[in-house]
Scaffold this motif. Structure first.
Motif, PDB file in Angstrom:
ATOM      1  N   GLY A 137      -3.228  14.483   0.780  1.00  0.00           N
ATOM      2  CA  GLY A 137      -3.378  14.292   2.226  1.00  0.00           C
ATOM      3  C   GLY A 137      -4.051  13.001   2.634  1.00  0.00           C
ATOM      4  O   GLY A 137      -4.386  12.823   3.811  1.00  0.00           O
ATOM      5  N   ARG A 138      -4.236  12.072   1.703  1.00  0.00           N
ATOM      6  CA  ARG A 138      -4.879  10.783   2.008  1.00  0.00           C
ATOM      7  C   ARG A 138      -3.772   9.751   2.264  1.00  0.00           C
ATOM      8  O   ARG A 138      -3.488   8.891   1.422  1.00  0.00           O
ATOM      9  N   TYR A 139      -3.132   9.859   3.399  1.00  0.00           N
ATOM     10  CA  TYR A 139      -1.903   9.125   3.651  1.00  0.00           C
ATOM     11  C   TYR A 139      -2.120   7.616   3.760  1.00  0.00           C
ATOM     12  O   TYR A 139      -1.307   6.831   3.256  1.00  0.00           O
ATOM     13  N   ALA A 140      -3.192   7.193   4.392  1.00  0.00           N
ATOM     14  CA  ALA A 140      -3.435   5.750   4.533  1.00  0.00           C
ATOM     15  C   ALA A 140      -3.689   5.111   3.167  1.00  0.00           C
ATOM     16  O   ALA A 140      -3.209   4.009   2.884  1.00  0.00           O
ATOM     17  N   VAL A 141      -4.450   5.801   2.327  1.00  0.00           N
ATOM     18  CA  VAL A 141      -4.695   5.290   0.974  1.00  0.00           C
ATOM     19  C   VAL A 141      -3.390   5.257   0.191  1.00  0.00           C
ATOM     20  O   VAL A 141      -3.084   4.282  -0.514  1.00  0.00           O
ATOM     21  N   ALA A 142      -2.607   6.314   0.309  1.00  0.00           N
ATOM     22  CA  ALA A 142      -1.325   6.376  -0.392  1.00  0.00           C
ATOM     23  C   ALA A 142      -0.440   5.197   0.002  1.00  0.00           C
ATOM     24  O   ALA A 142       0.183   4.552  -0.848  1.00  0.00           O
ATOM     25  N   GLU A 143      -0.406   4.885   1.291  1.00  0.00           N
ATOM     26  CA  GLU A 143       0.449   3.794   1.746  1.00  0.00           C
ATOM     27  C   GLU A 143       0.048   2.466   1.121  1.00  0.00           C
ATOM     28  O   GLU A 143       0.907   1.640   0.778  1.00  0.00           O
ATOM     29  N   THR A 144      -1.242   2.252   0.935  1.00  0.00           N
ATOM     30  CA  THR A 144      -1.700   1.007   0.308  1.00  0.00           C
ATOM     31  C   THR A 144      -1.069   0.823  -1.064  1.00  0.00           C
ATOM     32  O   THR A 144      -0.624  -0.275  -1.427  1.00  0.00           O
ATOM     33  N   PHE A 145      -1.015   1.904  -1.822  1.00  0.00           N
ATOM     34  CA  PHE A 145      -0.433   1.825  -3.168  1.00  0.00           C
ATOM     35  C   PHE A 145       1.087   1.693  -3.115  1.00  0.00           C
ATOM     36  O   PHE A 145       1.677   0.899  -3.863  1.00  0.00           O
ATOM     37  N   TYR A 146       1.732   2.474  -2.261  1.00  0.00           N
ATOM     38  CA  TYR A 146       3.191   2.362  -2.159  1.00  0.00           C
ATOM     39  C   TYR A 146       3.608   0.946  -1.796  1.00  0.00           C
ATOM     40  O   TYR A 146       4.489   0.354  -2.448  1.00  0.00           O
ATOM     41  N   ARG A 147       2.997   0.387  -0.791  1.00  0.00           N
ATOM     42  CA  ARG A 147       3.403  -0.942  -0.320  1.00  0.00           C
ATOM     43  C   ARG A 147       3.156  -2.010  -1.382  1.00  0.00           C
ATOM     44  O   ARG A 147       3.954  -2.936  -1.538  1.00  0.00           O
ATOM     45  N   ALA A 148       2.064  -1.871  -2.120  1.00  0.00           N
ATOM     46  CA  ALA A 148       1.778  -2.846  -3.185  1.00  0.00           C
ATOM     47  C   ALA A 148       2.836  -2.771  -4.282  1.00  0.00           C
ATOM     48  O   ALA A 148       3.284  -3.797  -4.804  1.00  0.00           O
ATOM     49  N   GLY A 149       3.249  -1.558  -4.611  1.00  0.00           N
ATOM     50  CA  GLY A 149       4.267  -1.407  -5.653  1.00  0.00           C
ATOM     51  C   GLY A 149       5.598  -1.993  -5.240  1.00  0.00           C
ATOM     52  O   GLY A 149       6.234  -2.733  -6.008  1.00  0.00           O
ATOM     53  N   PHE A 150       6.033  -1.715  -4.002  1.00  0.00           N
ATOM     54  CA  PHE A 150       7.329  -2.217  -3.556  1.00  0.00           C
ATOM     55  C   PHE A 150       7.284  -3.716  -3.297  1.00  0.00           C
ATOM     56  O   PHE A 150       8.309  -4.400  -3.422  1.00  0.00           O
ATOM     57  N   ALA A 151       6.122  -4.243  -2.972  1.00  0.00           N
ATOM     58  CA  ALA A 151       5.989  -5.697  -2.824  1.00  0.00           C
ATOM     59  C   ALA A 151       6.079  -6.385  -4.182  1.00  0.00           C
ATOM     60  O   ALA A 151       6.688  -7.447  -4.323  1.00  0.00           O
ATOM     61  N   ALA A 152       5.477  -5.764  -5.196  1.00  0.00           N
ATOM     62  CA  ALA A 152       5.502  -6.348  -6.544  1.00  0.00           C
ATOM     63  C   ALA A 152       6.883  -6.247  -7.173  1.00  0.00           C
ATOM     64  O   ALA A 152       7.303  -7.137  -7.911  1.00  0.00           O
ATOM     65  N   ASN A 153       7.593  -5.150  -6.865  1.00  0.00           N
ATOM     66  CA  ASN A 153       8.931  -4.950  -7.440  1.00  0.00           C
ATOM     67  C   ASN A 153       9.827  -4.328  -6.375  1.00  0.00           C
ATOM     68  O   ASN A 153       9.937  -3.107  -6.281  1.00  0.00           O
ATOM     69  N   PRO A 154      10.479  -5.159  -5.554  1.00  0.00           N
ATOM     70  CA  PRO A 154      11.290  -4.632  -4.451  1.00  0.00           C
ATOM     71  C   PRO A 154      12.438  -3.736  -4.910  1.00  0.00           C
ATOM     72  O   PRO A 154      12.932  -2.921  -4.124  1.00  0.00           O
ATOM     73  N   ALA A 155      12.870  -3.873  -6.165  1.00  0.00           N
ATOM     74  CA  ALA A 155      13.978  -3.057  -6.666  1.00  0.00           C
ATOM     75  C   ALA A 155      13.521  -1.697  -7.177  1.00  0.00           C
ATOM     76  O   ALA A 155      14.348  -0.875  -7.566  1.00  0.00           O
ATOM     77  N   MET A 156      12.223  -1.443  -7.175  1.00  0.00           N
ATOM     78  CA  MET A 156      11.692  -0.193  -7.711  1.00  0.00           C
ATOM     79  C   MET A 156      12.197   1.002  -6.896  1.00  0.00           C
ATOM     80  O   MET A 156      12.218   0.972  -5.660  1.00  0.00           O
ATOM     81  N   THR A 157      12.615   2.048  -7.594  1.00  0.00           N
ATOM     82  CA  THR A 157      13.057   3.267  -6.907  1.00  0.00           C
ATOM     83  C   THR A 157      12.031   4.385  -6.991  1.00  0.00           C
ATOM     84  O   THR A 157      12.149   5.380  -6.273  1.00  0.00           O
TER      85      THR A 157
END
Length: 492
Positions: free
Chosen positions: A354-374
């Motif tokens: 339920g820590r959605y803002a924290v979760a978003e920080t990690f998701y966005r960093a991952g997709f920024a580092a590897n835009p092709a990541m699924t």
């Protein structure tokens, strides 16, 4: 005795004949015997289905496949897709062959059905699936194995050909000889074989047998060595893509590849580095984060490597120290892009809590580092929806749909259009979702988010008097199961 003298022309002809003879199967150098000889240059694959293109291009035909895997990877493929793949195979267009793999709607094969495709193409003549579970050791193993295959979504007709023979469950899958066994019932195979090891075999094996990973690896290779198989070729799959293997366990795949190339490793004491990784994993399983961070601090100067950084990120995650976890994940990702999957993995941990803002920080960093990541696309869509950012959620759900197919994501997209009050978009989306469900034999509802979206689709179709869509939905076996497994009252 005097030997006849050969003319230059006769010498050349004789040399050509000897060269041709040397290319016959019986005259080639013998294949390595596992446990005795190194298995050189195994393919280290991210996705298991890479094995199919690899062996197709190498010209492998009519081979026996020995596959260590948590999953069967032999799901049925419609004939029109097999025909299209066969055309590419016959044309020997290997770049195109690789391009048509994937989980999207337009793909011809993927990591869940590549073995079936290989059987239909004539690459595999017989398949052995070695499972990490102890079903074959249970009381009444034949009945238990029928239930096991049922749980793996084999239908009754496919299961009917199977029977227990010599401690193995043997049958055919749409004409392909297919046997399920475990490490205690490995078959005797005299011909050279293809060896396939999916790293995702080890988490359930380790849990079922209550062993850590290094002893589990020792078990597998001891069993293989005892059979003295001749290895035609070998593939090791990591299977981190699709979240079948947690990213911090990539080191197990690396170790499998090392043992194949140097078989004597299993009789040696583990290296200092492997001992460290195993200790970190033991402590991670026991959630002893203080011990983990203590080991990492003591050894980080000697081993400032991505696998260690991965465990450091996880230790900080369990301690609810997201900034420290982020730094460690970022360092691992920078050192080796394959470890960028740590970001969505940790993001999903926070989303689930339920820590959605924290979760978003990690998701966005991952997709920024590897835009092709699924990895994490579906869960990030959930996260955005929970934060009330519906339009953004649709964008990320659409990315997941492009990568992984219509079901179940198109139902989530339909629900998002309903939340936005866009009835026309919802109608069009629902028709697409129902069609995708109807075309997916293996569709199953496995989480609250999907169940909630299907309930929303049912309500909408009935409210809008979309009788045909409503009837198709309610008659679908997946929806029928969902109504019992996920009653409305259970959804959070």
């Amino acid at each position: 005795m005097n030997l006849p003298q050969l003319s230059r022309r006769e010498f050349i002809l004789l040399s050509l004949q000897l060269l041709a003879l040397s290319q016959l199967p019986g005259c080639r150098s013998s294949q390595p015997v596992i446990g005795k000889d190194p298995v050189p240059r195994p393919l280290m694959a991210e996705d298991h289905c890479e094995a199919l293109a690899h062996w197709a291009e190498k010209g492998v035909r009519d081979a026996v496949l020995l596959n260590f895997d948590t999953h069967d990877d032999i799901r049925w493929v419609p004939n029109h897709k097999i025909d299209a793949l066969s055309d590419i195979y016959r044309s020997r267009d290997w770049q195109r062959f690789r391009q048509v793999s994937g989980m999207g709607e337009d793909s011809l094969y993927h990591l869940g059905n590549w073995i079936y495709a290989g059987g239909r193409l004539g690459i595999f003549r017989e398949v052995y699936w070695i499972i990490p579970f102890e079903v074959l050791s249970m009381e009444d193993p034949e009945a238990k194995m029928r239930l096991f295959l049922k749980e793996y979504e084999f239908n009754d007709g496919e299961i009917s050909s199977f029977s227990l023979v010599g401690g193995r469950f043997r049958g055919t899958f749409h004409g392909i000889p297919f046997t399920v066994c475990d490490m205690g019932s490995l078959p005797d195979i005299g011909s050279p074989l293809l060896l396939s090891i999916d790293t995702d075999f080890f988490p359930p094996y380790s849990t079922v047998h209550e062993k850590s990973y290094l002893p589990s690896l020792h078990d597998l290779f001891t069993a293989l060595y005892g059979k003295k198989y001749r290895i035609l070729d070998a593939v090791v799959s990591y299977s981190v893509n699709g979240d079948y293997l947690p990213p911090h366990l990539r080191w197990i795949g690396d170790t499998i590849g090392a043992i194949l190339e140097k078989p004597g490793l299993i009789d040696e004491n583990p290296t200092e580095f492997l001992t460290l990784l195993q200790q970190l994993d033991n402590d991670y399983r026991g959630t002893d984060t203080a011990a983990m961070l203590g080991y990492i601090e003591a050894w980080q100067a000697r081993y400032p490597l991505p696998p260690v950084k991965a465990y450091q990120a996880l230790a900080h995650t369990l301690r609810n120290e997201p900034e420290s976890a982020f730094r460690a994940a970022r360092e691992a990702c920078a050192q080796d892009p394959r470890y960028c999957t740590l970001f969505p993995y940790i993001g999903t941990y926070h989303y689930t809590g339920g820590r959605y803002a924290v979760a978003e920080t990690f998701y966005r960093a991952g997709f920024a580092a590897n835009p092709a990541m699924t990895n994490g696309l579906f869960q990030y869509g959930h996260c955005l929806r929970r934060m009330g950012r519906i339009k953004e959620a649709i964008t990320w759900y659409e990315k997941d749909e492009a990568a992984n197919g219509l079901f179940p994501t198109r139902f989530l997209i339909t629900e998002m259009h309903l939340l936005r009050g866009d009835r026309e978009a919802a109608r069009a989306s629902l028709a697409k979702a129902v069609d995708g469900l109807a075309q997916n034999r293996y569709a199953d509802v496995i989480n609250d988010e999907t169940a909630r979206a299907i309930y929303a689709a049912l309500d909408f179709s009935e409210r809008e008097r979309l009788r045909d869509l409503s009837a198709v939905l309610r008659a679908n076996p997946t929806v029928i199961r969902m109504l019992t497994t996920y009653p409305r009252s259970s959804l959070r």
